[in-house]
Write a protein that holds these residues in place. Structure first.
Motif, PDB file in Angstrom:
ATOM      1  N   GLU A 104      -5.426  -7.467  -6.718  1.00  0.00           N
ATOM      2  CA  GLU A 104      -6.310  -6.298  -6.716  1.00  0.00           C
ATOM      3  C   GLU A 104      -7.251  -6.324  -5.504  1.00  0.00           C
ATOM      4  N   MET A 105      -7.480  -5.134  -4.921  1.00  0.00           N
ATOM      5  CA  MET A 105      -8.469  -5.050  -3.834  1.00  0.00           C
ATOM      6  C   MET A 105      -9.827  -4.745  -4.461  1.00  0.00           C
ATOM      7  N   ARG A 106     -10.738  -5.678  -4.369  1.00  0.00           N
ATOM      8  CA  ARG A 106     -12.018  -5.539  -5.058  1.00  0.00           C
ATOM      9  C   ARG A 106     -13.154  -5.064  -4.160  1.00  0.00           C
ATOM     10  N   SER A 107     -12.808  -4.667  -2.945  1.00  0.00           N
ATOM     11  CA  SER A 107     -13.851  -4.210  -2.021  1.00  0.00           C
ATOM     12  C   SER A 107     -14.298  -2.800  -2.411  1.00  0.00           C
ATOM     13  N   PRO A 108     -15.558  -2.451  -2.151  1.00  0.00           N
ATOM     14  CA  PRO A 108     -16.029  -1.109  -2.498  1.00  0.00           C
ATOM     15  C   PRO A 108     -15.281  -0.047  -1.695  1.00  0.00           C
ATOM     16  N   GLY A 109     -14.777   0.986  -2.388  1.00  0.00           N
ATOM     17  CA  GLY A 109     -14.091   2.101  -1.735  1.00  0.00           C
ATOM     18  C   GLY A 109     -12.784   1.719  -1.085  1.00  0.00           C
ATOM     19  N   ALA A 110     -12.106   0.713  -1.642  1.00  0.00           N
ATOM     20  CA  ALA A 110     -10.871   0.224  -1.013  1.00  0.00           C
ATOM     21  C   ALA A 110      -9.819   1.335  -0.915  1.00  0.00           C
ATOM     22  N   VAL A 111      -9.170   1.395   0.227  1.00  0.00           N
ATOM     23  CA  VAL A 111      -8.126   2.392   0.484  1.00  0.00           C
ATOM     24  C   VAL A 111      -6.775   1.709   0.276  1.00  0.00           C
ATOM     25  N   ASP A 112      -5.817   2.407  -0.365  1.00  0.00           N
ATOM     26  CA  ASP A 112      -4.478   1.826  -0.501  1.00  0.00           C
ATOM     27  C   ASP A 112      -3.426   2.901  -0.262  1.00  0.00           C
ATOM     28  N   GLU A 113      -2.840   2.903   0.910  1.00  0.00           N
ATOM     29  CA  GLU A 113      -1.799   3.873   1.246  1.00  0.00           C
ATOM     30  C   GLU A 113      -0.400   3.293   1.018  1.00  0.00           C
ATOM     31  N   SER A 114      -0.333   2.089   0.435  1.00  0.00           N
ATOM     32  CA  SER A 114       0.992   1.459   0.285  1.00  0.00           C
ATOM     33  C   SER A 114       1.752   2.049  -0.898  1.00  0.00           C
ATOM     34  N   GLY A 154      -8.940  -1.540   3.536  1.00  0.00           N
ATOM     35  CA  GLY A 154      -7.749  -1.197   2.770  1.00  0.00           C
ATOM     36  C   GLY A 154      -6.479  -1.182   3.583  1.00  0.00           C
ATOM     37  N   ILE A 155      -5.386  -0.876   2.885  1.00  0.00           N
ATOM     38  CA  ILE A 155      -4.066  -0.875   3.515  1.00  0.00           C
ATOM     39  C   ILE A 155      -3.750   0.520   4.055  1.00  0.00           C
ATOM     40  N   VAL A 156      -3.393   0.568   5.330  1.00  0.00           N
ATOM     41  CA  VAL A 156      -3.112   1.831   6.008  1.00  0.00           C
ATOM     42  C   VAL A 156      -1.656   1.823   6.465  1.00  0.00           C
ATOM     43  N   ARG A 157      -0.991   2.974   6.317  1.00  0.00           N
ATOM     44  CA  ARG A 157       0.390   3.119   6.819  1.00  0.00           C
ATOM     45  C   ARG A 157       0.352   3.535   8.273  1.00  0.00           C
ATOM     46  N   VAL A 158       1.078   2.800   9.103  1.00  0.00           N
ATOM     47  CA  VAL A 158       1.174   3.145  10.526  1.00  0.00           C
ATOM     48  C   VAL A 158       2.650   3.342  10.866  1.00  0.00           C
ATOM     49  N   PRO A 159       3.042   4.526  11.352  1.00  0.00           N
ATOM     50  CA  PRO A 159       4.460   4.751  11.654  1.00  0.00           C
ATOM     51  C   PRO A 159       4.985   3.774  12.707  1.00  0.00           C
ATOM     52  N   ILE A 160       6.206   3.282  12.485  1.00  0.00           N
ATOM     53  CA  ILE A 160       6.821   2.371  13.459  1.00  0.00           C
ATOM     54  C   ILE A 160       7.117   3.106  14.759  1.00  0.00           C
TER      55      ILE A 160
END
Lengths: 102, 162
Positions: free
Chosen positions: A92-102, B95-101
């Motif tokens: 889990e990402m526990r940082s405030p306002g964590a972004v997850d685009e995966s 956080g995790i960001v998507r970056v196009p190859i």
């Protein structure tokens, strides 16, 4: 003069390593901790090695160059492996306002 | 064959740097050890698949600029992460960001991963389909992150490691 430069680089290296360790304790999750742990290690050790090379001894410079190159190639792989494992395990990402685009 | 020879030369250079020697006997030993190791690992050092590459002169000329840009990123990123660790700058929306190859070859992806991960503030996590997944210490504006990485690739990396 070179002694002063060596001292400054040495202290800077120790400072970066200390901040890295503090970051591992202070930051909230594996993902953010990895930023502090891995990269601080690389730059901190690089500064220590450059500090040792400032005096101009060829042997020390050669080994410092080799060590910094190997660290530059291996540190990112270690950080990547840790984060990939964390993501695979569903950490889990526990940082405030964590972004997850995966 | 060219890759095999360059691997032997690289291993000999590592041997000489380890010994910090410029003696020709050590050079011969380095080449001999390098040849043995390269021959033993021959199956693993096959050329990476990839499309057309820029001319070697252009790649060699572009490498110092690329390396300088990475070093600058490492220094700037270290300062940013240090300020966030010490609480001077707020830790906002990592956080995790998507970056196009994009146009990157397999080697280009590996080099992008290495360069972005070496620089504090971004860590390469994985490849997912046509995207790279990066963990960014400040992902409050993912589009800005993508634009910055694309700009870095276009300006410094494309001519050296496309």
């Amino acid at each position: 003069m070179t002694a002063v430069i060596a001292d400054v680089l040495f202290v800077l290296g120790l400072l970066i390593l200390t901040i890295g360790v503090y970051g591992v304790v202070r930051l909230p999750d594996t993902f953010t901790q990895s930023h502090a742990a891995s990269k601080a290690g690389f730059l901190g050790v690089a500064f220590l090695l450059i500090s040792a090379s400032v005096e101009g001894d060829g042997g020390i410079i050669a080994r410092a160059v080799l060590t910094i190159t190997v660290l530059a190639l291996t540190t990112p792989v270690a950080a990547h492996a840790v984060l990939r494992a964390a993501r695979t395990r569903g950490e889990e990402m526990r940082s405030p306002g964590a972004v997850d685009e995966s | 064959m060219r890759r095999f020879v360059s691997t032997v030369v690289l291993l000999a250079a590592v041997y000489l740097l380890t010994l910090s020697s410029h003696d020709w006997v050590d050079l011969l030993f380095g080449l001999a050890f390098g040849t043995i190791v390269a021959a033993a690992l021959r199956g693993r050092i096959a050329a990476a698949p990839g499309g057309a590459r820029p001319p070697i002169a252009r790649r060699v000329a572009g490498f110092p600029v690329f390396a300088g840009a990475v070093i600058f990123d490492v220094l700037a990123g270290t300062l940013d992460v240090a300020l966030r660790v010490l609480g001077i700058r707020r830790l906002e929306c990592p956080g995790i960001v998507r970056v196009p190859i994009g146009e990157r070859s397999e080697r280009g992806i590996a080099i992008s991963a290495l360069a972005t991960t070496l620089s504090p503030g971004t860590v390469f996590v994985d490849v997912d389909g046509d995207d790279m997944l990066l963990h960014v210490i400040d992902a409050s504006d993912p589009d800005a992150v993508r634009a910055k990485l694309q700009q870095f690739y276009d300006r410094y990396q494309r001519s050296v490691f496309p």
